[in-house]
Write a protein that holds these residues in place. Structure first.
Motif, PDB file in Angstrom:
ATOM      1  N   ASN A 529       0.773  -1.170   0.115  1.00 12.48           N
ATOM      2  CA  ASN A 529       0.062  -0.084   0.120  1.00 12.48           C
ATOM      3  C   ASN A 529       0.879   1.424  -0.036  1.00 12.48           C
ATOM      4  OD1 ASN A 529      -2.585  -1.241  -0.223  1.00 12.48           O
ATOM      5  ND2 ASN A 529      -2.660  -1.070   2.230  1.00 12.48           N
ATOM      6  N   ALA A 533       1.077   4.332  -2.650  1.00 12.58           N
ATOM      7  CA  ALA A 533       0.845   5.656  -2.350  1.00 12.58           C
ATOM      8  C   ALA A 533       1.979   6.540  -2.726  1.00 12.58           C
ATOM      9  CB  ALA A 533       0.670   5.749  -0.804  1.00 12.58           C
ATOM     10  N   PHE A 577     -13.161  -1.746   0.414  1.00  5.10           N
ATOM     11  CA  PHE A 577     -13.203  -0.221   0.108  1.00  5.10           C
ATOM     12  C   PHE A 577     -11.424  -0.151  -0.532  1.00  5.10           C
ATOM     13  CE2 PHE A 577     -11.129   3.971   1.419  1.00  5.10           C
ATOM     14  CZ  PHE A 577     -11.703   4.523   0.817  1.00  5.10           C
ATOM     15  N   THR A 578     -11.632   0.559  -1.653  1.00  4.77           N
ATOM     16  CA  THR A 578     -10.295   0.664  -2.311  1.00  4.77           C
ATOM     17  C   THR A 578     -10.613   1.991  -3.057  1.00  4.77           C
ATOM     18  OG1 THR A 578      -8.637  -0.076  -3.729  1.00  4.77           O
ATOM     19  CG2 THR A 578     -10.958  -0.565  -4.333  1.00  4.77           C
ATOM     20  N   THR A 579      -9.360   2.883  -3.187  1.00  2.00           N
ATOM     21  CA  THR A 579      -9.365   3.965  -4.059  1.00  2.00           C
ATOM     22  C   THR A 579      -8.489   3.548  -5.395  1.00  2.00           C
ATOM     23  OG1 THR A 579      -7.390   4.860  -2.817  1.00  2.00           O
ATOM     24  CG2 THR A 579      -9.483   5.647  -2.050  1.00  2.00           C
ATOM     25  N   LYS A 580      -7.978   2.559  -5.404  1.00  2.29           N
ATOM     26  CA  LYS A 580      -6.964   2.066  -6.525  1.00  2.29           C
ATOM     27  C   LYS A 580      -7.888   2.075  -7.749  1.00  2.29           C
ATOM     28  CE  LYS A 580      -3.730   0.428  -3.183  1.00  2.29           C
ATOM     29  NZ  LYS A 580      -3.078  -0.677  -2.691  1.00  2.29           N
ATOM     30  N   GLY A 585      -6.787  -2.726  -7.039  1.00  2.00           N
ATOM     31  CA  GLY A 585      -7.083  -2.855  -5.538  1.00  2.00           C
ATOM     32  C   GLY A 585      -8.417  -3.697  -5.566  1.00  2.00           C
ATOM     33  N   LEU A 586      -8.319  -4.621  -4.571  1.00  2.00           N
ATOM     34  CA  LEU A 586      -9.382  -5.463  -3.978  1.00  2.00           C
ATOM     35  C   LEU A 586     -10.260  -4.881  -2.938  1.00  2.00           C
ATOM     36  CD1 LEU A 586      -8.118  -9.332  -4.101  1.00  2.00           C
ATOM     37  CD2 LEU A 586      -9.725  -8.246  -5.489  1.00  2.00           C
ATOM     38  N   GLY A 587      -9.481  -4.038  -1.970  1.00  4.91           N
ATOM     39  CA  GLY A 587     -10.127  -3.456  -1.003  1.00  4.91           C
ATOM     40  C   GLY A 587     -10.116  -4.578   0.246  1.00  4.91           C
ATOM     41  N   LEU A 590      -6.369  -4.216   4.040  1.00  3.41           N
ATOM     42  CA  LEU A 590      -6.225  -3.800   5.436  1.00  3.41           C
ATOM     43  C   LEU A 590      -7.332  -4.495   6.298  1.00  3.41           C
ATOM     44  CD1 LEU A 590      -6.145   0.161   4.912  1.00  3.41           C
ATOM     45  CD2 LEU A 590      -4.169  -1.329   5.439  1.00  3.41           C
TER      46      LEU A 590
END
Ligand code: ADP
Length: 631
Positions: A529, A533, A577-580, A585-587, A590
């Protein structure tokens, strides 16, 4: 150790100080007064007994010397009466011719020489000297009229004439013994012997004796000290003085009184006389006291007096007095010291007893409290046991709850999963249909591209299901992991993406309670991550900072990436939840990592440093609480 104040309560200060103050104020003057008093008593007793002893000794001396004086005088008593037997004397008195006179003169001269008297002379009844032993001398008595002399007047009346006087011719003192010469019962003349008694004075002086003889008028006629001679020992009236002056008995001597400063009668014939300093008799600077002992001399109206100086005795008495005072002071000092010491010892003993009592009381209390403590300790132990049991039950319930929560989350996620999987499935359906058609048309390139896309979609679906499998697994396995090893494995996996990222290793080599693979999984998620970023960051930097805290080890994975905006922060740990963008991203990273950390009793949190970037804090229980050397 606390002491009971009741035990050490002292006497009220006002009560304790007063007697001591009074003692301190009055004791020294009292001791001084007693010292003076006892010193004086010592002096007085010593003087008293000294005088008594001197007096006894003086008594013997007095007797001895008085007898010596008496024998000296009595030696000559019969000498004048012997002349009665001498015919030449009676012839001369009957016929005073020059021949007879010369015969008697010669006879008297010889007799005087032999008897060692001063002079022997014969007088007729009128008092004229008819013959004398000193007829050759220029001051001879021959022819002199001595009828005024008392000794003549007594002797001519047939009484023994005894007289001390000073010669009217030559002023020489002497003792006169006169005897009336009888013939046929009638006094025809008077024989006189003059004796000098100065030899006795010399004898006294040689014996260092202070003595004198006073006559019937109280005049000192013989004295060891010439200064006292012809002084009166009794007060003389003017009349008596005139009478004595007229008799010429003492020639023209003034007959001063020998008056002492003080006179104290101690017993019969014993007196204490004090003569003033610097008088004509005393040349000393201080008054001189004498012990005076007197005794009458037999056959005479005279008195013999012996004087014993008392200075030595007085000095000795003073010394004795001082000695008594000093001895008393010493005894008083010793008594005070002893008393003070006794008090100190008594106080110490009292303090020791009080301390002992306090100790005993304290020990009693300690014993009581120990019993109480033991009982409460037992109570506590049983409470701890109960709590442990409750805790265990709770943990079990919690595990159950977590598991239930996970299952619930899976349930909740099912919608999202269905949505996540339906999308690729729909795509797969469309793609596979299209691919069949493209194959039938012979468009192999397009069919091949579609098959690749189908492959990718299947991979993605596989990843989703794999992640969900590990998420749903029970977290009861308590493995151990080496942090360094985990970091190394994660970095190796991500090596291709590290590129020019600057890495800061600031953690220690520790063992944490988690399965090694799970630790690596978490680290791959967090580091991955961070790398994502920092993609737009020209100088990407990654910090791995570790610290031990309350039995856990906290690893902070910090980057200088774009950070997380306020809206995204709210949903970070939510699944999917992902912003990718797109397939990146799978979200689930985390959500899964937090779940794995919690399963071992750890925690995953996030910090948003003011300097920028993001820091994820992974906290895991330590196997050994002591951290190893930093890498
Ligand atoms: P994924 O990585 O598949 O998106 P994650 O659960 O790992 O899923 O991450 C969720 C989201 O959290 C990411 O899409 C990203 O927006 C954000 N995120 C995670 N780590 C970082 C980070 N180091 N810096 C910025 N954003 C992050």
């Amino acid at each position: 150790m606390k002491c009971d104040p009741e035990l050490y309560r002292a006497t009220s200060p006002s009560l304790a100080v007063k007697p001591r103050l009074i003692r301190h104020l009055f004791l020294p003057p009292l001791i001084i007064a007693l010292m003076i008093g006892l010193g004086y008593i010592g002096f007085w007793v010593s003087e008293h007994y000294g005088i008594r002893s001197l007096s006894e000794n003086g008594e013997r001396q007095l007797e001895l010397h008085a007898r010596a004086v008496e024998s000296e005088i009595s030696k000559y008593t019969y000498l004048p009466s012997l002349l009665e037997l001498e015919t030449s004397v009676s012839k001369l008195l009957a016929d005073p011719s020059p021949e007879h006179r010369q015969t008697v003169n010669d006879y008297l001269e010889g007799l005087n020489r032999r008897s060692r008297s001063r002079a022997i002379y014969v007088m007729d009844t009128t008092g004229r000297v008819m013959a004398t032993s000193n007829w050759r001398d220029f001051d001879s008595y021959l022819g002199e009229d001595l009828s005024f002399r008392a000794y003549f007047q007594n002797a001519v009346r047939g009484q023994p004439g005894r007289f001390y006087g000073i010669g009217s011719t030559n002023g020489e003192p002497g003792y006169y013994l006169a005897h009336g010469l009888e013939e046929h019962g009638k006094i025809i003349g008077v024989a006189v012997v003059k004796v000098r008694l100065e030899a006795m004075e010399e004898r006294w002086q040689r014996a260092r004796l202070e003595a004198f003889v006073s006559d019937e008028n109280g005049i000192i006629i013989l004295s060891s000290d010439p200064a006292r001679r012809l002084k009166s020992v009794v007060p003389l009236s003017d009349e008596t003085k005139e009478k004595l002056a007229r008799s010429l008995q003492y020639y023209w001597f003034p007959l001063n009184e020998l008056q002492p400063l003080a006179r104290e009668t101690l017993s019969e014939g014993v007196e204490k006389l004090t003569f003033p300093a610097n008088s004509e008799l005393v040349s000393d600077d201080e008054n001189i006291s004498y012990l005076s002992q007197s005794r009458p001399l037999s056959d005479t109206p005279w008195n013999f007096t012996l004087l014993t100086p008392l200075q030595d005795l007085r000095r000795e008495a003073i010394n004795q007095g001082i000695l008594v005072a000093v001895a008393f002071a010493l005894v008083a000092f010793l008594l005070i010291a002893w008393n003070e010491r006794r008090k100190v010892i008594a106080t110490r003993l009292a303090a020791r007893e009080a301390l002992q009592e306090a100790n005993n009381q304290l020990e009693r209390r300690i014993t009581e409290r120990t019993v109480d403590l033991r009982a409460s300790n037992e109570r506590l132990k049983s409470q701890i046991r109960e709590r442990r049991h409750a805790e265990e039950t709770l943990r079990h319930a919690q595990d159950e709850l977590v598991q239930a929560g996970k299952l619930a989350a899976i349930g909740q996620m099912s919608t999202s999963i269905a949505h996540e999987l339906n999308q690729p499935l729909a795509a797969l359906r469309t793609l596979s249909g299209n691919t069949v058609r493209f194959l039938e048309r012979g468009q192999l390139d397009v069919a091949s591209t579609n098959l690749k896309t189908i492959n990718e979609l299947i991979d993605r679906m596989g990843r989703i299901t794999a992640s969900l499998r590990s998420f749903a697994r029970r977290g009861d396995d308590k493995g151990q992991a080496c942090l360094g090893k985990g970091v190394e494995a994660a970095l190796q996996l991500l090596d291709g993406r590290m590129k020019n990222t600057r890495l800061h290793r600031l953690f220690e080599e520790v063992q944490v309670q988690i399965d090694q693979t799970r630790l690596e999984q978490i680290l791959v998620n967090l580091i991955g991550n961070a790398l994502d970023a920092m993609q737009a960051q020209p100088q990407p930097e990654l910090w791995l900072e570790g610290e031990a805290f309350e039995g856990k080890y906290r690893l902070r994975v910090r980057d200088n990436g774009h950070g997380i905006d306020a809206e995204a922060r709210k949903h970070l740990f939510e699944p999917f939840f992902t912003t990718k963008p797109g397939e990146q991203g799978l979200g689930l990273g985390l959500t899964l990592s937090a779940s794995l950390a919690a399963a071992t009793g750890g925690h995953l949190g996030v910090e948003h440093p003011a300097s920028g970037g993001t820091a994820f804090v992974l906290s895991l229980p330590l196997v050994s609480p002591t951290p190893a050397e930093p890498i």
